[in-house]
Write a protein that holds these residues in place. Structure first.
Motif, short mmCIF file in Angstrom:
data_model
loop_
_atom_site.label_atom_id
_atom_site.label_comp_id
_atom_site.label_asym_id
_atom_site.label_seq_id
_atom_site.Cartn_x
_atom_site.Cartn_y
_atom_site.Cartn_z
N GLN A 18 1.04 -1.21 0.05
CA GLN A 18 0.09 0.12 0.05
C GLN A 18 0.94 1.33 0.05
O GLN A 18 1.97 1.29 0.45
CB GLN A 18 -0.79 0.07 1.36
CG GLN A 18 -1.86 -1.42 1.61
CD GLN A 18 -2.24 -1.16 3.05
OE1 GLN A 18 -1.63 -0.50 3.90
NE2 GLN A 18 -3.48 -1.53 3.26
N ALA A 66 3.42 0.48 2.81
CA ALA A 66 3.24 -0.55 3.85
C ALA A 66 3.03 -1.88 3.15
O ALA A 66 2.74 -1.82 2.01
CB ALA A 66 1.89 -0.25 4.76
N THR A 67 3.35 -3.13 3.82
CA THR A 67 2.74 -4.31 3.58
C THR A 67 2.01 -4.92 4.33
O THR A 67 2.30 -4.76 5.61
CB THR A 67 4.13 -5.03 3.21
OG1 THR A 67 5.27 -4.43 2.43
CG2 THR A 67 3.90 -6.51 2.65
N GLN A 68 0.96 -5.65 3.80
CA GLN A 68 -0.02 -6.22 4.82
C GLN A 68 0.22 -7.89 4.58
O GLN A 68 -0.08 -8.11 3.47
CB GLN A 68 -1.46 -5.75 4.59
CG GLN A 68 -2.27 -6.36 5.95
CD GLN A 68 -3.30 -5.27 6.11
OE1 GLN A 68 -2.85 -4.18 6.80
NE2 GLN A 68 -4.65 -5.75 6.40
N TRP A 81 0.56 -5.69 9.67
CA TRP A 81 0.84 -4.49 9.08
C TRP A 81 2.06 -3.81 9.43
O TRP A 81 2.31 -3.48 10.31
CB TRP A 81 -0.49 -3.48 9.07
CG TRP A 81 -0.55 -2.43 8.26
CD1 TRP A 81 -0.85 -2.36 6.88
CD2 TRP A 81 -0.06 -1.04 8.72
NE1 TRP A 81 -0.87 -1.02 6.59
CE2 TRP A 81 -0.41 -0.43 7.43
CE3 TRP A 81 0.16 -0.30 9.94
CZ2 TRP A 81 -0.07 1.27 7.52
CZ3 TRP A 81 0.27 1.06 9.95
CH2 TRP A 81 -0.11 1.76 8.86
N LYS A 82 2.78 -3.93 8.26
CA LYS A 82 4.18 -3.28 8.52
C LYS A 82 4.35 -2.06 7.52
O LYS A 82 4.30 -2.04 6.32
CB LYS A 82 5.24 -4.19 7.94
CG LYS A 82 6.90 -3.85 8.24
CD LYS A 82 7.60 -4.98 7.55
CE LYS A 82 7.55 -5.01 6.22
NZ LYS A 82 8.66 -5.88 5.56
N ALA A 83 4.59 -0.94 8.33
CA ALA A 83 4.47 0.46 7.51
C ALA A 83 5.90 1.23 7.74
O ALA A 83 6.38 1.01 8.91
CB ALA A 83 3.28 1.27 7.90
N ARG A 134 4.32 -1.20 13.26
CA ARG A 134 3.99 -2.58 13.02
C ARG A 134 2.76 -2.76 13.92
O ARG A 134 2.68 -2.67 14.97
CB ARG A 134 4.98 -3.85 13.34
CG ARG A 134 4.46 -5.02 12.93
CD ARG A 134 3.71 -5.80 13.68
NE ARG A 134 4.38 -6.22 14.97
CZ ARG A 134 4.38 -5.65 16.29
NH1 ARG A 134 3.37 -4.95 16.47
NH2 ARG A 134 5.05 -6.15 17.07
N LYS A 172 -0.49 -5.48 14.56
CA LYS A 172 -0.79 -6.83 14.26
C LYS A 172 -1.94 -7.43 15.33
O LYS A 172 -2.39 -7.00 16.21
CB LYS A 172 0.42 -7.68 14.50
CG LYS A 172 0.77 -8.06 15.98
CD LYS A 172 2.02 -8.90 16.11
CE LYS A 172 2.39 -8.82 17.64
NZ LYS A 172 3.45 -10.10 17.69
N TYR A 211 -8.75 -5.98 11.68
CA TYR A 211 -8.82 -7.26 10.97
C TYR A 211 -10.27 -7.56 10.22
O TYR A 211 -10.27 -7.70 9.07
CB TYR A 211 -8.36 -8.34 11.73
CG TYR A 211 -8.82 -9.76 11.09
CD1 TYR A 211 -7.95 -10.42 10.13
CD2 TYR A 211 -9.84 -10.45 11.53
CE1 TYR A 211 -8.12 -11.51 9.59
CE2 TYR A 211 -10.15 -11.82 10.95
CZ TYR A 211 -9.19 -12.22 9.74
OH TYR A 211 -9.52 -13.42 9.32
N GLU A 226 -10.91 -5.15 7.59
CA GLU A 226 -10.00 -5.14 6.28
C GLU A 226 -10.21 -6.55 5.54
O GLU A 226 -9.38 -6.75 4.73
CB GLU A 226 -8.64 -4.99 6.80
CG GLU A 226 -8.54 -3.63 7.23
CD GLU A 226 -7.11 -2.97 7.37
OE1 GLU A 226 -6.25 -3.78 7.30
OE2 GLU A 226 -6.96 -2.00 7.73
#
Length: 274
Positions: free
Chosen positions: A86, A103-105, A116-118, A126, A128, A162, A165
């Motif tokens: 994202q 970010a990567t989810q 979620w790592k941004a 992060r 989670k 969660y 999403e």
């Protein structure tokens, strides 16, 4: 004098390089910890090419069943993972400026939760929810935690995130820990119950049978507030129709505060852990 100037330049360059290396090492360590957390989210023991069948949707309300058929989950892998990237912007106060992030989810159909790592340099974030335990971590270049939040309020809030999403990973709507109830012709309530933790959310459908918004209760700091997720245009990502954008909104006593906007950059569903 020239020697002194050269020495100063050399010293400054050396310090800058050292700081760069320290920053790179910190980011690498942060990413390494996320990789370990993925092991808890992704179930490596399940290796299956089973596909979702039409009859797998029979227990769902018609509103949800028709939505899942329309967006194309029938024929997709039952046991799979999704990784999507994202770009977006975020803020924690309506008076503050937006901060840009990438970010990567990660989400899994075999384990209810997400990571979620941004990155919004110099900050790394992060968020989670794994095994119904939530945690938010904010780190300065992976070197020092600026904030680390956990506890019952974070558990509830992360699980609420969660649930909403899953619009981005609709295969997850088939999770047996999620129960459904029709409210009316354009809305349905989903409930997750895990131990002592229960989270409810209402999905609202448009005239085309697609979800266009989601509402639940989430904690903002230590206060339970109304949370709204609004989505953008549906597009085909790896064979599934999902929204290209999502906006997260706090409804604070009738005053709406947009605090998170994200756009999908790329998206991959797989049953191969990598």
């Amino acid at each position: 004098m020239k020697k002194l100037i050269k020495m100063v330049i050399f010293t400054i360059s050396g310090i800058a390089m050292l700081l760069l290396l320290i920053g790179v090492a910190g980011i690498s360590s942060f990413n390494g910890n996320v990789e370990k957390e993925k092991e808890a989210l992704f179930d490596s023991n399940i290796k299956s090419d089973d596909k979702i069948l039409l009859e797998d949707l029979d227990t769902l309300p018609d509103l949800v069943k028709n939505y899942l058929i329309k967006i194309g989950v029938v024929g997709k892998l039952k046991h799979c993972y999704v990784v999507f990237n994202q770009k977006g912007e975020i803020r924690d106060n309506p008076e503050k400026s937006w901060l840009q992030f990438t970010a990567t989810q990660y989400m899994s159909s075999t384990n209810l939760g997400f990571i979620w790592k941004a990155k919004s340099l110099p900050m790394l974030i992060r968020d989670k929810s794994i095994n119904s335990k939530g945690e938010v971590k904010v780190s300065f270049l992976g070197l020092k935690n600026v904030a680390r939040l956990s506890g019952l309020e974070v558990d509830q809030s992360s699980l609420g995130r969660y649930l909403g999403e899953l619009i981005w990973f609709p295969i997850g709507f088939l999770d047996p820990d999620i129960s459904w109830k029709t409210i009316d012709t354009k809305s349905a309530k989903a409930t997750i119950v895990k131990g002592d933790l229960a989270v409810e959310g209402i999905f609202f459908f448009n005239q085309n049978g697609l979800i266009d918004s989601f509402e639940t209760k989430r904690y903002r700091d230590f206060t339970l507030e109304d949370f709204i997720g609004e989505v953008g245009v549906y597009k085909n990502y790896d064979g599934v129709l999902i929204p290209d954008t999502m906006t997260a909104i706090w409804n604070l006593k009738g005053q709406k505060f947009e605090y998170f906007k994200a756009t999908i950059i790329d998206y991959k569903i797989t049953n191969v852990i990598g």
